[in-house]
Design a protein around this motif. Structure first.
Motif, PDB file in Angstrom:
ATOM      1  N   ARG A  42     -16.945 -63.572  -5.155  1.00 20.04           N
ATOM      2  CA  ARG A  42     -16.527 -63.957  -3.841  1.00 20.04           C
ATOM      3  C   ARG A  42     -15.199 -64.568  -4.303  1.00 20.04           C
ATOM      4  O   ARG A  42     -15.106 -65.311  -4.550  1.00 20.04           O
ATOM      5  CB  ARG A  42     -17.141 -65.117  -3.279  1.00 20.04           C
ATOM      6  N   PRO A  43     -13.943 -63.948  -3.712  1.00 19.01           N
ATOM      7  CA  PRO A  43     -12.637 -63.753  -4.788  1.00 19.01           C
ATOM      8  C   PRO A  43     -11.834 -64.883  -3.183  1.00 19.01           C
ATOM      9  O   PRO A  43     -10.885 -65.334  -3.551  1.00 19.01           O
ATOM     10  CB  PRO A  43     -12.074 -62.578  -4.467  1.00 19.01           C
ATOM     11  N   GLU A  44     -12.386 -64.946  -1.936  1.00 21.74           N
ATOM     12  CA  GLU A  44     -11.521 -65.290  -1.037  1.00 21.74           C
ATOM     13  C   GLU A  44     -10.930 -66.570  -1.213  1.00 21.74           C
ATOM     14  O   GLU A  44      -9.773 -67.147  -1.158  1.00 21.74           O
ATOM     15  CB  GLU A  44     -12.283 -65.478   0.195  1.00 21.74           C
TER      16      GLU A  44
ATOM     17  N   GLY B 283     -17.064 -55.015  -1.712  1.00 22.69           N
ATOM     18  CA  GLY B 283     -15.743 -56.222  -1.890  1.00 22.69           C
ATOM     19  C   GLY B 283     -14.614 -55.250  -1.223  1.00 22.69           C
ATOM     20  O   GLY B 283     -13.507 -56.619  -0.584  1.00 22.69           O
ATOM     21  N   LEU B 284     -14.380 -54.086  -1.105  1.00 23.91           N
ATOM     22  CA  LEU B 284     -13.040 -54.157  -0.630  1.00 23.91           C
ATOM     23  C   LEU B 284     -12.303 -54.181   0.826  1.00 23.91           C
ATOM     24  O   LEU B 284     -12.071 -54.627   1.236  1.00 23.91           O
ATOM     25  CB  LEU B 284     -13.184 -52.160  -0.630  1.00 23.91           C
ATOM     26  N   GLN B 285     -14.082 -53.987   1.460  1.00 24.67           N
ATOM     27  CA  GLN B 285     -13.779 -54.723   3.185  1.00 24.67           C
ATOM     28  C   GLN B 285     -13.483 -56.274   2.939  1.00 24.67           C
ATOM     29  O   GLN B 285     -13.043 -56.271   3.729  1.00 24.67           O
ATOM     30  CB  GLN B 285     -15.435 -54.199   3.294  1.00 24.67           C
TER      31      GLN B 285
ATOM     32  N   LEU C  75      12.076 -57.581  -3.150  1.00 29.22           N
ATOM     33  CA  LEU C  75      11.664 -57.909  -4.010  1.00 29.22           C
ATOM     34  C   LEU C  75      11.037 -58.640  -3.465  1.00 29.22           C
ATOM     35  O   LEU C  75       9.961 -60.186  -4.523  1.00 29.22           O
ATOM     36  CB  LEU C  75      12.902 -58.460  -5.171  1.00 29.22           C
ATOM     37  N   ASP C  76      10.992 -59.871  -2.075  1.00 33.90           N
ATOM     38  CA  ASP C  76      11.329 -60.840  -1.558  1.00 33.90           C
ATOM     39  C   ASP C  76       9.928 -61.103  -0.492  1.00 33.90           C
ATOM     40  O   ASP C  76       9.735 -61.533  -0.357  1.00 33.90           O
ATOM     41  CB  ASP C  76      12.169 -62.079  -1.472  1.00 33.90           C
ATOM     42  N   ALA C  77       9.239 -60.056  -0.912  1.00 31.86           N
ATOM     43  CA  ALA C  77       8.458 -59.846   0.183  1.00 31.86           C
ATOM     44  C   ALA C  77       6.925 -59.848  -0.757  1.00 31.86           C
ATOM     45  O   ALA C  77       6.090 -59.930  -1.712  1.00 31.86           O
ATOM     46  CB  ALA C  77       7.647 -58.806   0.417  1.00 31.86           C
ATOM     47  N   THR C  78       5.838 -61.101   0.586  1.00 36.48           N
ATOM     48  CA  THR C  78       4.453 -61.296   0.145  1.00 36.48           C
ATOM     49  C   THR C  78       4.003 -60.290   0.659  1.00 36.48           C
ATOM     50  O   THR C  78       3.536 -60.114   1.546  1.00 36.48           O
ATOM     51  CB  THR C  78       4.383 -62.767   0.765  1.00 36.48           C
ATOM     52  N   PHE C  79       2.817 -59.938  -0.071  1.00 38.07           N
ATOM     53  CA  PHE C  79       1.800 -58.124   0.186  1.00 38.07           C
ATOM     54  C   PHE C  79       0.163 -58.933  -1.434  1.00 38.07           C
ATOM     55  O   PHE C  79       0.601 -59.464  -1.875  1.00 38.07           O
ATOM     56  CB  PHE C  79       2.229 -57.298   0.231  1.00 38.07           C
ATOM     57  N   ALA C  80      -0.400 -58.315  -0.219  1.00 35.45           N
ATOM     58  CA  ALA C  80      -1.718 -57.838  -1.298  1.00 35.45           C
ATOM     59  C   ALA C  80      -2.104 -56.699  -1.458  1.00 35.45           C
ATOM     60  O   ALA C  80      -2.332 -56.023  -0.659  1.00 35.45           O
ATOM     61  CB  ALA C  80      -2.637 -59.176  -0.997  1.00 35.45           C
ATOM     62  N   SER C  81      -2.279 -56.376  -2.818  1.00 30.87           N
ATOM     63  CA  SER C  81      -2.892 -55.241  -3.465  1.00 30.87           C
ATOM     64  C   SER C  81      -3.935 -55.140  -3.781  1.00 30.87           C
ATOM     65  O   SER C  81      -4.196 -56.528  -4.487  1.00 30.87           O
ATOM     66  CB  SER C  81      -1.745 -54.409  -4.238  1.00 30.87           C
ATOM     67  N   TRP C  82      -5.255 -54.173  -3.629  1.00 31.09           N
ATOM     68  CA  TRP C  82      -6.358 -54.380  -4.521  1.00 31.09           C
ATOM     69  C   TRP C  82      -6.429 -53.445  -6.090  1.00 31.09           C
ATOM     70  O   TRP C  82      -5.342 -51.974  -5.179  1.00 31.09           O
ATOM     71  CB  TRP C  82      -7.259 -53.511  -2.994  1.00 31.09           C
TER      72      TRP C  82
END
Length: 303
Positions: free
Chosen positions: A33-35, A93-95, A114-121
């Motif tokens: 669980r990485p939350e 996990g992806l869900q 370059l200053d954007a905050t986002f998440a990737s899998w």
């Protein structure tokens, strides 16, 4: 002596040239669980406009379950069964990651700013420690759970991040402050490991609301003195509020540092990891092992 307004202007000028923290790695895997670590990453990313990469490591089935021939008619290869289960765990996990992004209102795609905050899998198959180390080397920070209070996955990711990535590692404690950079305390003894973690954390220190330094010198340091970390940080535009935060407290160095952190209501402790060998610290005790065993606040480490 420059005026406070002049000093503030100088700090802002220096910060223009600081290399920002842009890439935060959060390793995860089957059944993990990485939350909580993702939430810690987000709280830092909002300060530094960083990208969060959740790295899902799938074990190499040729190592975990070597191929064998089926026995009897209609027999199924154990490797096939494990492979199907591994795919199902990766999908789950992806869900969970997608739900976290939705709940936290985090974009999943870069808009190329370059200053954007986002998440990737990212999903990769192979040896856990190798993949964490290699991906950690192209990140600015790795976030792991405390290895002494979790399972084999946490122990393996901690080892890879601290000993093989060459990057600072944030080890989460039981408490997760709403703002990890509200009061950062640096435990400084002049060690090589301490110098590395401070040097690699300058961009985070620039974002801190308050910074204090705890100095707990060794016997040699008591004779020769410790180089002035506060003066070094000054020339990097980092303002230190308290450069002598050593409590009047008897006990081990670890107990003194944690007592000072508690009294100062620290939200993040910065320190070098394993100045002495890990084997020696594990069996005989040491500062790093004491922090892993006793610290309830997040600890930023580097070896």
């Amino acid at each position: 002596m420059s005026s406070p307004s002049r000093r503030l202007e100088e700090v802002h000028q220096v910060r223009r040239y600081v290399v920002p923290l842009r890439c935060i790695l959060v390793p995860t895997g089957p059944g993990v669980r990485p939350e909580r670590r993702l939430e810690a990453a987000l709280r830092l990313a909002k300060h530094t406009h960083a990208h969060i990469n959740a790295l899902y490591v799938r074990p190499d089935l040729e190592i975990v379950v070597p191929p064998i021939l089926p026995v009897g008619a209609g027999g199924a290869l154990p490797q096939c069964n494990v492979s199907c289960e591994a795919k199902a765990l990766a999908a789950a996990g992806l869900q969970a990651f997608e739900r976290w992004c939705s709940d936290a209102r985090v974009e999943r795609q870069s808009n190329q700013r370059l200053d954007a905050t986002f998440a990737s899998w990212t999903e990769k198959t192979g040896h856990l420690e190798t993949l964490v180390a290699l991906n950690g080397r192209v990140s600015d920070l790795v976030i792991v759970d405390n290895p002494t209070k979790a399972g084999p996955f946490e122990a393996a990711t901690f080892d890879a991040a601290v000993f093989s990535s060459g990057r600072p590692t944030l080890v989460l404690g039981e408490g997760l402050p709403d703002n990890l950079l509200r009061h950062v305390v640096i435990a400084w003894n002049g060690s090589l490991e301490g110098a590395r973690v401070v040097g690699q954390s300058i961009s985070l220190l620039h974002e801190a609301e308050r910074i204090s330094i705890i100095t707990v010198p060794s016997e040699l340091d008591r004779q020769t003195g410790i180089a002035d970390l506060g003066d070094y940080l000054h020339w990097h535009g980092v303002v230190v509020e308290n450069a002598a935060l050593v409590p009047d407290f008897t006990g081990t160095d670890g107990e003194k540092i944690l007592a000072a952190c508690h009294r100062a209501r620290a939200t993040l402790l910065v320190m070098g990891a394993y100045t002495h060998s890990r084997l020696r610290q594990t069996f005989l005790g040491g500062l790093t092992q004491h922090m892993l065993d006793k610290a309830d606040l997040p600890v930023l480490m580097a070896h």
